[in-house]
Design an enzyme around this catalytic site. Structure first.
Site, short mmCIF file in Angstrom:
data_model
loop_
_atom_site.label_atom_id
_atom_site.label_comp_id
_atom_site.label_asym_id
_atom_site.label_seq_id
_atom_site.Cartn_x
_atom_site.Cartn_y
_atom_site.Cartn_z
N VAL A 9 0.87 -1.17 0.00
CA VAL A 9 0.00 0.00 0.00
C VAL A 9 0.90 1.22 0.00
O VAL A 9 2.02 1.20 0.50
CB VAL A 9 -0.98 0.04 1.21
CG1 VAL A 9 -2.02 -1.05 1.10
CG2 VAL A 9 -0.25 -0.05 2.53
N SER A 10 0.38 2.32 -0.58
CA SER A 10 1.24 3.49 -0.76
C SER A 10 1.03 4.58 0.27
O SER A 10 1.84 5.49 0.36
CB SER A 10 1.06 4.06 -2.16
OG SER A 10 -0.30 4.37 -2.38
N SER A 11 -0.02 4.51 1.06
CA SER A 11 -0.24 5.59 2.02
C SER A 11 -0.69 5.04 3.37
O SER A 11 -1.13 3.90 3.47
CB SER A 11 -1.27 6.59 1.49
OG SER A 11 -2.55 6.02 1.51
N GLN A 14 -4.28 3.69 3.70
CA GLN A 14 -4.61 2.38 3.13
C GLN A 14 -4.15 1.29 4.09
O GLN A 14 -3.28 1.50 4.92
CB GLN A 14 -3.93 2.20 1.77
CG GLN A 14 -4.39 3.20 0.73
CD GLN A 14 -3.58 3.09 -0.55
OE1 GLN A 14 -2.39 2.81 -0.54
NE2 GLN A 14 -4.25 3.30 -1.68
#
Length: 191
Positions: A9-11, A14
């Site tokens: 996940v990038s953030s 998330q």
């Protein structure tokens, strides 16, 4: 033969739960993750560890192509690595299984569309940031000093001209550059 999974996940907003649940359901023996790593990051410790773990005949399972690859070129490079080690690639949501000729073709086609989706998302993000900026919203990290603190600093500098930026920085727990940048930012907003 091991089944190795990977999730990203990038953030911070998330969560990996959905991907991990799907990878466990797909029979992964071990799952590597990257939490808070951008889609375009060149260094992904979790992905690198997963790929290092794979041996001849293993399976590499991901939830979705855009979780693992930053570009079509990256996906094809990984594909070459997996083929050389006789590793089967599986994407759960896209139902790609390179153990079949159809799955190999799907992998290559989907890699193109995953990059397209990444590019669209980037364009939408940039357009949204520009629109917010044009409306006067601050884009980026929160400022270290509030407007009230900057007003206090200006007041101190006006009342006590011998006050140094160094002493103000210590008093507010920031570096001297933060003080000078904040004063300039506020001055430019007023003009």
């Amino acid at each position: 033969m091991a089944v190795i999974g990977y999730a990203r996940v990038s953030s911070d907003e998330q969560h990996l739960d959905l991907q991990i649940d799907a990878l466990q359901k797909a029979g992964c023996d071990e799952i590597f993750t990257d939490d808070g790593i951008s889609a375009v990051a060149k260094h992904r410790p979790g992905l690198e560890a997963a790929l290092d773990t794979l041996n001849d005949g293993d399976s590499f399972v991901i939830w979705k192509l855009d979780r693992a690859f930053r570009s079509m070129r990256h996906a094809l490079d990984i594909w070459d690595f997996l083929k050389a080690k006789n590793i089967i690639f599986v994407s759960v949501t896209e139902q790609i299984d390179t153990g079949t000729a159809h799955g190999k073709c799907q992998y290559q086609i989907r890699a193109v569309f995953a990059e397209y989706e990444l590019n669209l998302n980037s364009e939408r993000t940039k357009a949204g940031m520009l629109a917010a900026k044009l409306r006067g919203k601050h884009i980026g990290r929160k400022y270290a000093l509030s407007d009230e603190q900057i007003a206090e600093i200006r007041d101190v500098l006006r009342r006590k001209p011998d006050t140094t930026i160094v002493s103000l920085a210590k008093a507010y727990g920031v570096c001297t550059h933060t003080i000078t940048r904040s004063l300039k930012r506020k001055a430019s907003k007023r003009s």
